[in-house]
Design an enzyme around this catalytic site. Sequence first.
Site: not given
Ligand SMILES: [Zn+2]
Length: 384
Positions: A76, A78, A111, A141, A170, A353
Amino acid sequence: MAGKMSVIDIAEALIACPSVTPATGLVFDCLEGMLAPLGFTCHRFVEGEAPDGPVENMFAIRKGPAGTPHFAFAGHLDVVPPGDGWTSAPFAPERRGSGKAELLYGRGAVDMKGSIAAMVAAVADIPSEAGTLSFIITGDEEGPARYGTIALMDRMRELGEIPDLCLVGEPTSVNRLGDMMKIGRRGSLSVWLAVEGVQGHVAYPHLADNPCPKLVAMLAELDGLVLDEGTDWFQPSNLEITDIDVGNPTTNIIPAAARARVSIRFNDLHTGDGLVAMVTQIAQKHGGTARGIVSGEPFLTSPGAFSQVIASAVEAETGIVPEASTSGGTSDARFLKDFCPVIEFGLNNATMHKRDEAVATADLAALVRIYRRIAEAALATQAT
Ligand SMILES: [Zn+2]
């Protein structure tokens, strides 16, 4: 163009395109601009409307000779919102440190734009005669995934392009690159529970119907459930009470209703629908109702040829054999498993994150070599 770009150049270019979920446009232009010169045909489309969309998706494919296998990379573009407090601007990639300690900072570094950069650099060195290679890339995602990989899979079915094996990039590594891959993930569901009663004065309980004791008994039974003992590859399924809400500010009123929510993470001994039915039955036994939403079924790619391909590639480049794990939350592999065996392997997840998300540039270079080995071996394995 991409053939001459290093994995760091590619990662920096992708990070420099802000793409907070749901993502469209610029970051996909950037990826297409690198894949098209490598011979990939890029199918792009936008789905959905606010607030969960619009979402852009891209299926990029470079076909090998007729009859050769099809290996897919999935991921992904995003990212989660950057939040405050970054040392450098989150969408202005910046390298700090030197040598093995050099880190590339930016939202999505691990990520998972760094991982997608490694996929692009890896395929640049694989001849098209080796087989069909594709990229299954969504812009949704990190959000509800309503318009993401599911829509991509529909498009691939329309095109008649179903991969034989799929690697999701991932960030699965924990302490150092290569120490863990994910061969499965638990399923996930939430259930909203409610008991309706009759409001009244606490001094006159015979005129009311208190929903609280019923909800307490219901939750006690649910909390006491032993869903299973786990399997060879999965930890036991688990139910957690996540919310209890009566919302009664007074001391002298029996409330009219009581509500609660539970969250269940479950292994492949269960299905989401089966668990919702079981919780519903218990809720009704205690005079309540239940409404369940399944956000993902479990998947398992049992250890075998594909996990061995990944383990061998990782060991060849890092010297360690990755643990085959099914821990953690859900990923888009929960959808892709309907196509073919799917395993996840990628960068260290320590900063994902978080603010100051960063990847070691040495890890990016190693991941290119690992992904190239995996793709080459997967194509060769399937061919025999
Ligand atoms: Zn991810």
